[in-house]
Scaffold this motif. Structure first.
Motif, mmCIF file in Angstrom:
data_model
loop_
_atom_site.group_PDB
_atom_site.id
_atom_site.type_symbol
_atom_site.label_atom_id
_atom_site.label_comp_id
_atom_site.label_asym_id
_atom_site.label_seq_id
_atom_site.Cartn_x
_atom_site.Cartn_y
_atom_site.Cartn_z
ATOM 1 N N ASP A 218 14.803 -21.644 -32.654
ATOM 2 C CA ASP A 218 16.033 -21.471 -33.417
ATOM 3 C C ASP A 218 16.966 -20.513 -32.669
ATOM 4 O O ASP A 218 16.627 -19.992 -31.610
ATOM 5 N N ALA A 219 18.149 -20.295 -33.229
ATOM 6 C CA ALA A 219 19.161 -19.458 -32.574
ATOM 7 C C ALA A 219 18.708 -18.007 -32.419
ATOM 8 O O ALA A 219 19.168 -17.302 -31.528
ATOM 9 N N ALA A 220 17.791 -17.551 -33.270
ATOM 10 C CA ALA A 220 17.308 -16.177 -33.205
ATOM 11 C C ALA A 220 16.190 -15.999 -32.179
ATOM 12 O O ALA A 220 15.682 -14.890 -32.002
ATOM 13 N N GLY A 221 15.766 -17.082 -31.530
ATOM 14 C CA GLY A 221 14.724 -16.990 -30.515
ATOM 15 C C GLY A 221 13.316 -17.200 -31.037
ATOM 16 O O GLY A 221 12.354 -17.151 -30.271
ATOM 17 N N ARG A 222 13.165 -17.430 -32.336
ATOM 18 C CA ARG A 222 11.835 -17.722 -32.882
ATOM 19 C C ARG A 222 11.430 -19.128 -32.455
ATOM 20 O O ARG A 222 12.278 -19.982 -32.221
ATOM 21 N N SER A 223 10.128 -19.382 -32.385
ATOM 22 C CA SER A 223 9.674 -20.701 -31.963
ATOM 23 C C SER A 223 8.436 -21.139 -32.734
ATOM 24 O O SER A 223 7.703 -20.312 -33.280
ATOM 25 N N LYS A 224 8.221 -22.440 -32.751
ATOM 26 C CA LYS A 224 7.019 -23.058 -33.304
ATOM 27 C C LYS A 224 6.564 -24.109 -32.314
ATOM 28 O O LYS A 224 7.377 -24.767 -31.665
ATOM 29 N N LYS A 225 5.253 -24.276 -32.201
ATOM 30 C CA LYS A 225 4.677 -25.280 -31.310
ATOM 31 C C LYS A 225 4.092 -26.416 -32.144
ATOM 32 O O LYS A 225 3.389 -26.162 -33.115
ATOM 33 N N ILE A 226 4.388 -27.639 -31.725
ATOM 34 C CA ILE A 226 3.768 -28.827 -32.306
ATOM 35 C C ILE A 226 2.865 -29.373 -31.205
ATOM 36 O O ILE A 226 3.333 -29.731 -30.127
ATOM 37 N N ILE A 227 1.571 -29.415 -31.485
ATOM 38 C CA ILE A 227 0.583 -29.750 -30.458
ATOM 39 C C ILE A 227 -0.119 -31.058 -30.811
ATOM 40 O O ILE A 227 -0.583 -31.233 -31.940
ATOM 41 N N VAL A 228 -0.180 -31.964 -29.835
ATOM 42 C CA VAL A 228 -0.934 -33.206 -29.968
ATOM 43 C C VAL A 228 -2.053 -33.148 -28.936
ATOM 44 O O VAL A 228 -1.802 -33.076 -27.733
ATOM 45 N N SER A 229 -3.298 -33.160 -29.417
ATOM 46 C CA SER A 229 -4.443 -33.089 -28.508
ATOM 47 C C SER A 229 -4.703 -34.447 -27.865
ATOM 48 O O SER A 229 -4.157 -35.468 -28.289
ATOM 49 N N SER A 230 -5.559 -34.469 -26.862
ATOM 50 C CA SER A 230 -5.890 -35.717 -26.176
ATOM 51 C C SER A 230 -6.635 -36.687 -27.094
ATOM 52 O O SER A 230 -6.713 -37.882 -26.815
ATOM 53 N N LEU A 231 -7.154 -36.186 -28.217
ATOM 54 C CA LEU A 231 -7.823 -37.045 -29.202
ATOM 55 C C LEU A 231 -6.891 -37.448 -30.341
ATOM 56 O O LEU A 231 -7.303 -38.134 -31.264
ATOM 57 N N GLY A 232 -5.640 -36.974 -30.301
ATOM 58 C CA GLY A 232 -4.667 -37.378 -31.315
ATOM 59 C C GLY A 232 -4.528 -36.431 -32.478
ATOM 60 O O GLY A 232 -3.804 -36.714 -33.426
ATOM 61 N N ARG A 233 -5.184 -35.289 -32.430
ATOM 62 C CA ARG A 233 -5.049 -34.305 -33.507
ATOM 63 C C ARG A 233 -3.692 -33.641 -33.385
ATOM 64 O O ARG A 233 -3.294 -33.202 -32.312
ATOM 65 N N ILE A 234 -2.966 -33.542 -34.507
ATOM 66 C CA ILE A 234 -1.623 -32.975 -34.526
ATOM 67 C C ILE A 234 -1.666 -31.694 -35.350
ATOM 68 O O ILE A 234 -2.148 -31.696 -36.482
ATOM 69 N N ARG A 235 -1.167 -30.599 -34.745
ATOM 70 C CA ARG A 235 -1.166 -29.330 -35.482
ATOM 71 C C ARG A 235 0.068 -28.514 -35.100
ATOM 72 O O ARG A 235 0.713 -28.768 -34.082
ATOM 73 N N ILE A 236 0.364 -27.520 -35.938
ATOM 74 C CA ILE A 236 1.518 -26.645 -35.722
ATOM 75 C C ILE A 236 1.000 -25.224 -35.538
ATOM 76 O O ILE A 236 0.133 -24.768 -36.271
ATOM 77 N N GLU A 237 1.541 -24.533 -34.556
ATOM 78 C CA GLU A 237 1.212 -23.103 -34.339
ATOM 79 C C GLU A 237 2.472 -22.282 -34.366
ATOM 80 O O GLU A 237 3.502 -22.678 -33.903
#
Length: 124
Positions: A105-124
């Protein structure tokens, strides 16, 4: 002074909520295209660039990825770099098409959306 402090705190919380919501939105789209790949027995991908993400599906006749739909992230939230996630008809990501998308975002905060090689989707 007493009024300014709560307002700045509220702005920070609202921005964080928008970022979390955007990450959830992208993760939900990834889960949807994963299921779409399985149900349609075709390659399906999510292409993420700037503040837009597109759903694409492989056209068998032309062997080209065709856009199905496009959506924008909320205002002032962007992907830090272009990334593509592609799922095969088995529901697993294609080799080279899994990994991490980072939204900021504009304030420099971030979130990661991760897709593993097995297809698991998670947010960090």
């Amino acid at each position: 002074i007493l009024i300014v402090v709560p307002i700045s705190g509220f702005t920070s919380i609202a921005g964080s909520t928008n970022l979390k919501g955007a990450a959830g939105q992208v993760a939900a789209k990834l889960n949807m295209i994963k299921q779409k790949a399985v149900s349609s027995s075709s390659l399906t991908e999510l292409f993420c660039c700037s503040n837009t993400y597109k759903i694409r599906r492989l056209d068998i006749a032309s062997n080209v990825m065709k856009d199905e739909s496009s959506e924008n992230l909320p205002k002032e939230i962007t992907f830090d770099k272009t990334v593509t996630f592609r799922f095969s008809s088995s529901g697993f990501p294609q080799p080279g098409y899994f990994g991490t998308a980072v939204i900021k975002d504009a304030a420099g905060r971030s979130k990661k959306i991760i897709v593993s090689s097995l297809g698991r989707i998670r947010i960090e």
